[in-house]
Design a protein around this motif. Structure first.
Motif, short mmCIF file in Angstrom:
data_model
loop_
_atom_site.label_atom_id
_atom_site.label_comp_id
_atom_site.label_asym_id
_atom_site.label_seq_id
_atom_site.Cartn_x
_atom_site.Cartn_y
_atom_site.Cartn_z
N LEU A 65 45.44 43.88 40.95
CA LEU A 65 44.38 43.42 41.83
C LEU A 65 43.14 42.95 41.06
CD1 LEU A 65 44.54 46.16 44.62
CD2 LEU A 65 45.74 43.96 44.54
N PHE A 66 43.06 43.31 39.77
CA PHE A 66 41.90 42.94 38.97
C PHE A 66 42.17 41.73 38.06
CE2 PHE A 66 40.71 47.76 38.88
CZ PHE A 66 40.43 47.72 40.24
N TRP A 67 43.31 41.09 38.24
CA TRP A 67 43.74 40.04 37.32
C TRP A 67 42.79 38.86 37.30
CZ3 TRP A 67 46.41 39.19 33.21
CH2 TRP A 67 46.88 37.92 32.89
N ARG A 68 42.33 38.42 38.47
CA ARG A 68 41.45 37.26 38.51
C ARG A 68 40.12 37.54 37.78
NH1 ARG A 68 43.49 38.00 43.26
NH2 ARG A 68 44.70 36.40 44.36
N GLU A 69 39.58 38.72 38.07
CA GLU A 69 38.26 39.05 37.55
C GLU A 69 38.28 39.38 36.05
OE1 GLU A 69 38.37 39.52 41.87
OE2 GLU A 69 39.64 40.27 40.25
N PRO A 71 41.29 38.99 33.50
CA PRO A 71 42.64 38.75 32.97
C PRO A 71 42.78 39.21 31.52
CG PRO A 71 41.41 36.69 33.12
CD PRO A 71 40.59 37.73 33.81
N GLY A 72 43.80 39.98 31.26
CA GLY A 72 44.07 40.43 29.91
C GLY A 72 43.26 41.61 29.44
N ALA A 73 42.32 42.10 30.25
CA ALA A 73 41.48 43.22 29.85
C ALA A 73 42.24 44.54 29.96
CB ALA A 73 40.23 43.28 30.71
N ALA A 74 41.85 45.51 29.15
CA ALA A 74 42.41 46.85 29.25
C ALA A 74 42.06 47.42 30.62
CB ALA A 74 41.86 47.73 28.15
N PRO A 75 42.90 48.32 31.17
CA PRO A 75 42.65 48.83 32.52
C PRO A 75 41.25 49.40 32.73
CG PRO A 75 44.84 49.45 31.81
CD PRO A 75 44.18 48.81 30.63
N ASP A 76 40.75 50.21 31.79
CA ASP A 76 39.42 50.79 31.96
C ASP A 76 38.34 49.71 31.97
OD1 ASP A 76 40.47 53.31 32.13
OD2 ASP A 76 39.98 53.89 30.07
N ALA A 80 35.93 48.79 35.14
CA ALA A 80 34.48 48.82 35.03
C ALA A 80 33.87 47.49 35.48
CB ALA A 80 34.06 49.14 33.60
N PHE A 81 34.50 46.38 35.07
CA PHE A 81 33.97 45.08 35.46
C PHE A 81 34.05 44.89 36.97
CE2 PHE A 81 34.37 40.54 36.34
CZ PHE A 81 33.26 40.04 35.66
#
Length: 249
Positions: A65-69, A71-76, A80-81
């Motif tokens: 669900l956080f892919w758009r905001e 992409p490629g970031a670590a889960p934590d 946070a973002f």
């Protein structure tokens, strides 16, 4: 039948958002489950849940669900973002779960039935999507802020879904901790009363000595006894409503 599975990262929907998918190997007729990750993000413990469903005879998928905001970031970092942005809009969640459902329907061996499960914010979102999409069963694991919005200090922009609950279109299993604050036992009682007033099927269980996150083995709130019993109830519920045939003996 064995418990061999195939698990992989895929892209779903027109926007090609990232998702983690797992399925049993070999022929069969399998129900589908969409796993909605918790607010800490699209992490390894959530992917392990997806694999667990596959090992028990389900086609399972978790959209990021956080892919758009992020992409490629670590889960934590992604979490946070997204928290800093106020969370994911409800209509976006509904759209992403719809895309995940379509991906399950496209798999060979799908039996035509799909359930949804979510933990933490995902529990609230499991209820949310069950008011808008043609699901056959839903599991809410300690979903926070379903009836009241979060405190302003949290920065989250979630709104109450209380007025949507009259449109719930499938039976719900709720699993909660007696020591949880979000949702507290009093809120669970209110939720049960609202669903009963709308004539909705709601099976609920609360665990003594368990707080928020008791299903997460990599978090301080993990409670093995509650988690083991909760998993038994989840599979019994989905087997009943989705036509599952567990592969484990």
């Amino acid at each position: 039948m064995g418990d061999a599975i195939r698990a992989e990262t895929v892209s779903v929907g027109d926007e090609k958002i990232q998702a983690y998918q797992a399925r049993p190997l070999g022929p069969g007729s399998f129900p589908g489950v969409v796993v909605i990750h918790h607010l800490p993000g699209y992490d390894e413990s959530t992917k392990e849940m997806v694999r667990r469903f596959a090992a028990n005879g389900y086609l399972a998928i978790c959209p990021n669900l956080f892919w758009r905001e992020a992409p490629g970031a670590a889960p934590d970092d992604a979490s946070a973002f997204v928290r800093g942005q106020g969370g994911v809009p409800d209509e976006q969640v509904i759209g992403d779960v719809r895309s995940a459902m379509d991906a399950l329907r496209a798999l060979d061996g799908h039996n035509g039935r799909i359930g949804v499960i979510g933990h933490c914010s995902g529990g609230r979102q499991a209820l949310l999507v069950s008011t808008a999409l043609p699901l056959d069963a839903a599991v809410d694991c300690y979903g926070a802020f379903a009836l009241e919005p979060p405190p302003a200090a949290s920065g989250l922009k979630m709104t109450s879904i209380k007025d949507r609950l009259q449109d719930l279109n499938c039976p719900v299993l709720g699993l909660f901790g007696d020591d949880d604050k979000n949702p507290a036992p009093e809120e669970v009682e209110r939720l049960a009363g609202i669903l009963a007033g709308h004539g909705k099927a709601f099976e609920r269980h609360s665990y003594e000595g368990a707080g928020h996150g008791f299903f997460s083995p990599d978090r301080p709130g993990y409670r093995p006894q509650a988690a083991v019993d909760g998993w038994k109830k989840i599979f019994a519920f989905f087997d009943l409503h989705l036509g599952g045939k567990r592969l484990e003996v």
